[in-house]
Structure formats: structure tokens, C-alpha cells
Write a protein that holds these residues in place. Structure first.
Motif, PDB file in Angstrom:
ATOM      1  N   SER A  81      -1.686   0.851 -10.726  1.00 38.72           N
ATOM      2  CA  SER A  81      -0.454   1.546 -10.361  1.00 38.72           C
ATOM      3  C   SER A  81      -0.009   2.584 -11.394  1.00 38.72           C
ATOM      4  O   SER A  81      -0.239   2.449 -12.587  1.00 38.72           O
ATOM      5  CB  SER A  81       0.661   0.518 -10.159  1.00 38.72           C
ATOM      6  OG  SER A  81       1.845   1.132  -9.725  1.00 38.72           O
ATOM      7  N   ARG A 103      -5.947   6.097   4.363  1.00 39.57           N
ATOM      8  CA  ARG A 103      -6.525   6.927   3.297  1.00 39.57           C
ATOM      9  C   ARG A 103      -7.552   6.139   2.485  1.00 39.57           C
ATOM     10  O   ARG A 103      -8.615   6.672   2.124  1.00 39.57           O
ATOM     11  CB  ARG A 103      -5.413   7.426   2.381  1.00 39.57           C
ATOM     12  CG  ARG A 103      -5.864   8.470   1.374  1.00 39.57           C
ATOM     13  CD  ARG A 103      -4.723   8.871   0.460  1.00 39.57           C
ATOM     14  NE  ARG A 103      -4.403   7.832  -0.497  1.00 39.57           N
ATOM     15  CZ  ARG A 103      -5.064   7.645  -1.645  1.00 39.57           C
ATOM     16  NH1 ARG A 103      -6.079   8.432  -1.968  1.00 39.57           N
ATOM     17  NH2 ARG A 103      -4.717   6.686  -2.468  1.00 39.57           N
ATOM     18  N   LEU A 104      -7.271   4.862   2.207  1.00 35.14           N
ATOM     19  CA  LEU A 104      -8.203   4.043   1.440  1.00 35.14           C
ATOM     20  C   LEU A 104      -9.486   3.789   2.224  1.00 35.14           C
ATOM     21  O   LEU A 104     -10.586   3.782   1.647  1.00 35.14           O
ATOM     22  CB  LEU A 104      -7.541   2.715   1.065  1.00 35.14           C
ATOM     23  CG  LEU A 104      -6.400   2.801   0.044  1.00 35.14           C
ATOM     24  CD1 LEU A 104      -5.752   1.437  -0.127  1.00 35.14           C
ATOM     25  CD2 LEU A 104      -6.899   3.321  -1.291  1.00 35.14           C
ATOM     26  N   LEU A 119       0.850  -1.189   0.000  1.00 35.89           N
ATOM     27  CA  LEU A 119       0.000   0.000   0.000  1.00 35.89           C
ATOM     28  C   LEU A 119       0.887   1.241   0.000  1.00 35.89           C
ATOM     29  O   LEU A 119       1.523   1.577   0.998  1.00 35.89           O
ATOM     30  CB  LEU A 119      -0.925  -0.006   1.214  1.00 35.89           C
ATOM     31  CG  LEU A 119      -2.239  -0.800   1.061  1.00 35.89           C
ATOM     32  CD1 LEU A 119      -1.980  -2.247   0.713  1.00 35.89           C
ATOM     33  CD2 LEU A 119      -3.074  -0.701   2.326  1.00 35.89           C
ATOM     34  N   HIS A 120       0.942   1.886  -1.163  1.00 33.44           N
ATOM     35  CA  HIS A 120       1.808   3.044  -1.349  1.00 33.44           C
ATOM     36  C   HIS A 120       1.125   3.989  -2.326  1.00 33.44           C
ATOM     37  O   HIS A 120       0.407   3.554  -3.237  1.00 33.44           O
ATOM     38  CB  HIS A 120       3.174   2.594  -1.892  1.00 33.44           C
ATOM     39  CG  HIS A 120       4.213   3.667  -1.883  1.00 33.44           C
ATOM     40  ND1 HIS A 120       4.265   4.650  -2.842  1.00 33.44           N
ATOM     41  CD2 HIS A 120       5.240   3.911  -1.036  1.00 33.44           C
ATOM     42  CE1 HIS A 120       5.279   5.456  -2.592  1.00 33.44           C
ATOM     43  NE2 HIS A 120       5.885   5.035  -1.505  1.00 33.44           N
ATOM     44  N   ALA A 121       1.362   5.280  -2.179  1.00 35.38           N
ATOM     45  CA  ALA A 121       0.677   6.271  -3.012  1.00 35.38           C
ATOM     46  C   ALA A 121       0.919   6.049  -4.497  1.00 35.38           C
ATOM     47  O   ALA A 121       0.020   6.282  -5.323  1.00 35.38           O
ATOM     48  CB  ALA A 121       1.099   7.677  -2.602  1.00 35.38           C
ATOM     49  N   ARG A 122       2.136   5.611  -4.880  1.00 34.69           N
ATOM     50  CA  ARG A 122       2.424   5.460  -6.303  1.00 34.69           C
ATOM     51  C   ARG A 122       1.634   4.319  -6.938  1.00 34.69           C
ATOM     52  O   ARG A 122       1.567   4.212  -8.167  1.00 34.69           O
ATOM     53  CB  ARG A 122       3.921   5.262  -6.536  1.00 34.69           C
ATOM     54  CG  ARG A 122       4.498   3.970  -6.012  1.00 34.69           C
ATOM     55  CD  ARG A 122       5.993   3.901  -6.286  1.00 34.69           C
ATOM     56  NE  ARG A 122       6.656   2.770  -5.671  1.00 34.69           N
ATOM     57  CZ  ARG A 122       6.731   1.559  -6.207  1.00 34.69           C
ATOM     58  NH1 ARG A 122       6.168   1.338  -7.389  1.00 34.69           N
ATOM     59  NH2 ARG A 122       7.345   0.584  -5.594  1.00 34.69           N
ATOM     60  N   LYS A 123       1.014   3.464  -6.129  1.00 35.31           N
ATOM     61  CA  LYS A 123       0.194   2.376  -6.669  1.00 35.31           C
ATOM     62  C   LYS A 123      -1.199   2.861  -7.101  1.00 35.31           C
ATOM     63  O   LYS A 123      -1.938   2.114  -7.736  1.00 35.31           O
ATOM     64  CB  LYS A 123       0.042   1.268  -5.627  1.00 35.31           C
ATOM     65  CG  LYS A 123       1.346   0.650  -5.153  1.00 35.31           C
ATOM     66  CD  LYS A 123       1.993  -0.223  -6.202  1.00 35.31           C
ATOM     67  CE  LYS A 123       3.237  -0.906  -5.670  1.00 35.31           C
ATOM     68  NZ  LYS A 123       3.866  -1.799  -6.674  1.00 35.31           N
ATOM     69  N   ARG A 124      -1.575   4.082  -6.705  1.00 35.27           N
ATOM     70  CA  ARG A 124      -2.869   4.676  -7.087  1.00 35.27           C
ATOM     71  C   ARG A 124      -4.042   3.757  -6.742  1.00 35.27           C
ATOM     72  O   ARG A 124      -4.993   3.597  -7.517  1.00 35.27           O
ATOM     73  CB  ARG A 124      -2.897   5.019  -8.572  1.00 35.27           C
ATOM     74  CG  ARG A 124      -1.826   6.007  -9.029  1.00 35.27           C
ATOM     75  CD  ARG A 124      -2.038   6.421 -10.478  1.00 35.27           C
ATOM     76  NE  ARG A 124      -3.317   7.108 -10.621  1.00 35.27           N
ATOM     77  CZ  ARG A 124      -3.459   8.422 -10.683  1.00 35.27           C
ATOM     78  NH1 ARG A 124      -2.397   9.209 -10.595  1.00 35.27           N
ATOM     79  NH2 ARG A 124      -4.656   8.959 -10.828  1.00 35.27           N
ATOM     80  N   ASP A 148       1.182  -2.279   4.635  1.00 30.94           N
ATOM     81  CA  ASP A 148       0.679  -0.911   4.727  1.00 30.94           C
ATOM     82  C   ASP A 148       1.784  -0.008   5.277  1.00 30.94           C
ATOM     83  O   ASP A 148       2.443  -0.357   6.258  1.00 30.94           O
ATOM     84  CB  ASP A 148      -0.538  -0.875   5.652  1.00 30.94           C
ATOM     85  CG  ASP A 148      -1.252   0.467   5.635  1.00 30.94           C
ATOM     86  OD1 ASP A 148      -0.788   1.384   4.941  1.00 30.94           O
ATOM     87  OD2 ASP A 148      -2.289   0.583   6.317  1.00 30.94           O
ATOM     88  N   ASP A 149       1.982   1.145   4.655  1.00 25.08           N
ATOM     89  CA  ASP A 149       3.010   2.079   5.129  1.00 25.08           C
ATOM     90  C   ASP A 149       2.545   2.907   6.321  1.00 25.08           C
ATOM     91  O   ASP A 149       3.279   3.770   6.811  1.00 25.08           O
ATOM     92  CB  ASP A 149       3.458   3.006   3.994  1.00 25.08           C
ATOM     93  CG  ASP A 149       2.340   3.907   3.476  1.00 25.08           C
ATOM     94  OD1 ASP A 149       1.224   3.867   4.039  1.00 25.08           O
ATOM     95  OD2 ASP A 149       2.594   4.661   2.520  1.00 25.08           O
ATOM     96  N   GLU A 207      -1.373   4.881   3.828  1.00 25.80           N
ATOM     97  CA  GLU A 207      -2.186   4.587   2.660  1.00 25.80           C
ATOM     98  C   GLU A 207      -3.422   3.779   3.021  1.00 25.80           C
ATOM     99  O   GLU A 207      -4.509   4.009   2.485  1.00 25.80           O
ATOM    100  CB  GLU A 207      -1.351   3.847   1.609  1.00 25.80           C
ATOM    101  CG  GLU A 207      -1.996   3.755   0.245  1.00 25.80           C
ATOM    102  CD  GLU A 207      -2.146   5.104  -0.446  1.00 25.80           C
ATOM    103  OE1 GLU A 207      -2.793   5.146  -1.497  1.00 25.80           O
ATOM    104  OE2 GLU A 207      -1.625   6.110   0.079  1.00 25.80           O
TER     105      GLU A 207
END
Length: 356
Positions: A258, A221-222, A183-188, A214-215, A218
Motif C-alpha cells: 500500500s 485492473r488486477l 481493492l483500491h488504487a491507493r493500496k498499489r 472490490d470497488d 480495481e
């Protein structure tokens, strides 16, 4: 017997770390040809598995500690990540008597180079200093000015055989979409939540499951986004799994929206499990997935296209099954054993040339 030191950044879950762990396991199942030790800056969830797969594991973050490790009596030192290579490879070349092999996979600089976003020039200097260079795919190799006579393309590999026994999805399979990714922002990943929310009026039992580390931000946020879209109960965030076979078996398809990838290991595992895949057109995804054959490929950030492809597969189970079986056939050509054999040849050649 050769002694080889493999240098990783960490032993946490990730594409390069998981792929190389599977390479070590493949070597374990064959007649022994070398003693394999692993050096990493930090541990992680894969540390126990690495300890079982290698003869030794050393964690050394301080410069004096990893310098001492690199000066061990090795025949070959194999670097697998650009950040470790940037700091350690020049030292190994100048101080160690071992041959140096630089393995260029889809680390961050590799993914950016493939997408034409950023070209980190010191990476090529490291390649010219090494005895041998390996690349995951020919597309990645073509992006670098590397010494061709010392370069080898290994091919993207994953431990896909164990997923080939899973039954293809049918009407009894839960109407669920699974996404396996850290789970990372760059994965969208929020794009997938939005796409599923659009489809819930047509498929009221539809859900999405996120499987991955999970970082700390993220996942929160989801969950907030899912609540805002009135699908909190239909969005599962289950954390990292040591084995994702059950998650794939309990899902109709795999999706990864992503914005930055190479060739995702999880995608190959899903294809081997006969799940159709919906991917974004980033990295080298198209080297494995042909749009409309094993699944669909859409532009990153296009939530509408993502939702439309998911809708098509949900509405036509026969089409989804056919794409899943086509994906299984394609994935079998990426089994890790073949790539492990090619890497063994590179390491043996490098060690033999340095000895001579």
C-alpha cells in the motif's frame, strides 16, 4: 447505566469500522456498563454484525434524520471518523446535552497527516471543541495540536486471539502470498502482482491471493495486469470474506504494498497467525513491524525490493517460520480487550464530567 451513541461513517468493511466492531464485541463479553447505540450514514457488509453487537443501529443520511438522532437522551456521543465529525460534531456540541468524544484514528486525514502529505486544519478545531479526544497511536497524536489534558492514546487494537491457534506455515503450506485489503488504487496492489510475476521463474507453483471488497474497477485492473504478465491462473481475487483465518492458514506469508495506511488491522491478524509480513514504509507500520524481525518493510512503489523480500522468505522456510512466530508474539500485545478497556474509561470520564 450510561447511554452512548457511537457515530460512524458507514457500516461497510474498513479499518476503523472493523476495529470498532471488535471493541463493541469485547464490551459484550464483559459485564455491562453502558447501552451502546450506533449511528451511521449508510449500511454495508458489517451491518448485521453491528446489530448483534450494539443495542441499536440507526442509518441516517439526511441532516434532519441525524440531527434528530443526536438529540436523543445520551450521556456521551462518540465520533469515530473525521467526515462525520466535521458535519455532526459542532451540532452535537451546541445542541446536545451529551458529552462529546472525538476518536481520531487512521481515517484519510489521519493517514495523510502522519505521512506529512496533507494537514486538514479543521480537524484540530473539532478536537478543541470536544470534551475528550482519543488517538490510535502516540505517533498520530504527536502530529496534532490537541488539548493534551483531554487526550488519550488507546493503542492500535485488533481481535487477534482467534488467529493465535493457527499453525505456523511449513513445507506443506501452499506456496501462496495472501493480501487482505479492500481493492483500491491507493493500496498499489498491482505492485504485488508484478513482484510475484518476477518470482514465478524460480517458484513455478507460487501464487497470490487478494481478499477484500472490490470497488468494481480495481479487481478488473488486477486481472488484466495478471493476464498481461502470464500469471492469470496464479492470481486469485476472491472478494470480501467475513473470516480470513482460512486464507491465512493456506498461505506462507502476508504482503501489503500500500501507498497509504495507518496500522493495518489485517497485518496484525496475519502476524497473530504466525505469518511473516512484507509491508511498505507508510503510516505507522514501523510501530508494529521491525524490518528483519517480524518481516520486512520496503519503500512504497519499489517492486524490486518487494520481490527480493518475498524471495528471501520463500527460499528460507526456517527464516519465515521464525519471523512469523516473532510476529505472533508482537501482535498479542495489540489485543482489542485492552484498548476497549481504555476507551471505556474515556467515555465514562467524559460522561461523568458532563453530568457534574
Amino acid at each position: 447505566m450510561m447511554r452512548v451513541l457511537h457515530v460512524l461513517e458507514s457500516l461497510g468493511p474498513g479499518g476503523i469500522e472493523t476495529t470498532f466492531l471488535n471493541v463493541l464485541r469485547a464490551w459484550r463479553e464483559a459485564p455491562p456498563w453502558a447501552a451502546h447505540e450506533v449511528l451511521a450514514w449508510s449500511g454495508g457488509a458489517l451491518e448485521g454484525a453491528y446489530q448483534q453487537a450494539a443495542e441499536g443501529v440507526v442509518l441516517a443520511a439526511a441532516p434532519e434524520a441525524w440531527e434528530r438522532a443526536l438529540l436523543g437522551p445520551y450521556d456521551v456521543i462518540h465520533f469515530t471518523f473525521e467526515r462525520t465529525a466535521c458535519r455532526m460534531l459542532p451540532f452535537a456540541i451546541s445542541r446536545s446535552r451529551a458529552a462529546v468524544v472525538y476518536g481520531k484514528g487512521y481515517d484519510m486525514s489521519g493517514m495523510f497527516r502522519l505521512d506529512g502529505q496533507f494537514a486538514w486544519q479543521p480537524d484540530e478545531s473539532l478536537m478543541w471543541g470536544a470534551d475528550r479526544v482519543t488517538f490510535t497511536t502516540a505517533s498520530l497524536a504527536a502530529r496534532f495540536t490537541a488539548p493534551q489534558q483531554r487526550s488519550t492514546v488507546l493503542g492500535k487494537a485488533a481481535a487477534v486471539q482467534r488467529f493465535a491457534s493457527l499453525q505456523p506455515p511449513d513445507l506443506a503450506t501452499p506456496r501462496r502470498i495472501v493480501c487482505v485489503a479492500n481493492l483500491h488504487a491507493r493500496k498499489r496492489l498491482g505492485d504485488l502482482v508484478k513482484a510475484v510475476a518476477r518470482l514465478r521463474t524460480e517458484f513455478d507453483d507460487l501464487s497470490v491471493r487478494f481478499v477484500g471488497a472490490d470497488d468494481g474497477f480495481e479487481g478488473r485492473r488486477l486481472r488484466v495486469l495478471a493476464a498481461e504478465l502470464d500469471m492469470a491462473a496464479a492470481c486469485e481475487i476472491v472478494g470480501r470474506r467475513a473470516d480470513v483465518a482460512a486464507d491465512l492458514a493456506e498461505s506462507r506469508m502476508f504482503a501489503l504494498p500500500s501507498g497509504c495506511e495507518g496500522v493495518p488491522t489485517a497485518m496484525l491478524e496475519a502476524m497473530a497467525a504466525a505469518r511473516p509480513v512484507v509491508m511498505t514504509d507508510v503510516g505507522d507500520v514501523r510501530s508494529v513491524v521491525t524490518d528483519g524481525v517480524e518481516g520486512y518493510v520496503v519503500s512504497a512503489g519499489d517492486v524490486g525490493a518487494l520481490a527480493n523480500c518475498l524471495r528471501t522468505l520463500l527460499a528460507d522456510p526456517a527464516l519465515a517460520r521464525g519471523m512469523g512466530l516473532a510476529g505472533r508474539s508482537r501482535a498479542m500485545g495489540h489485543d482489542v480487550v485492552a484498548a476497549a478497556s481504555r476507551l471505556r474509561g474515556v467515555l465514562e470520564q467524559a460522561g461523568g464530567r458532563r453530568a457534574a
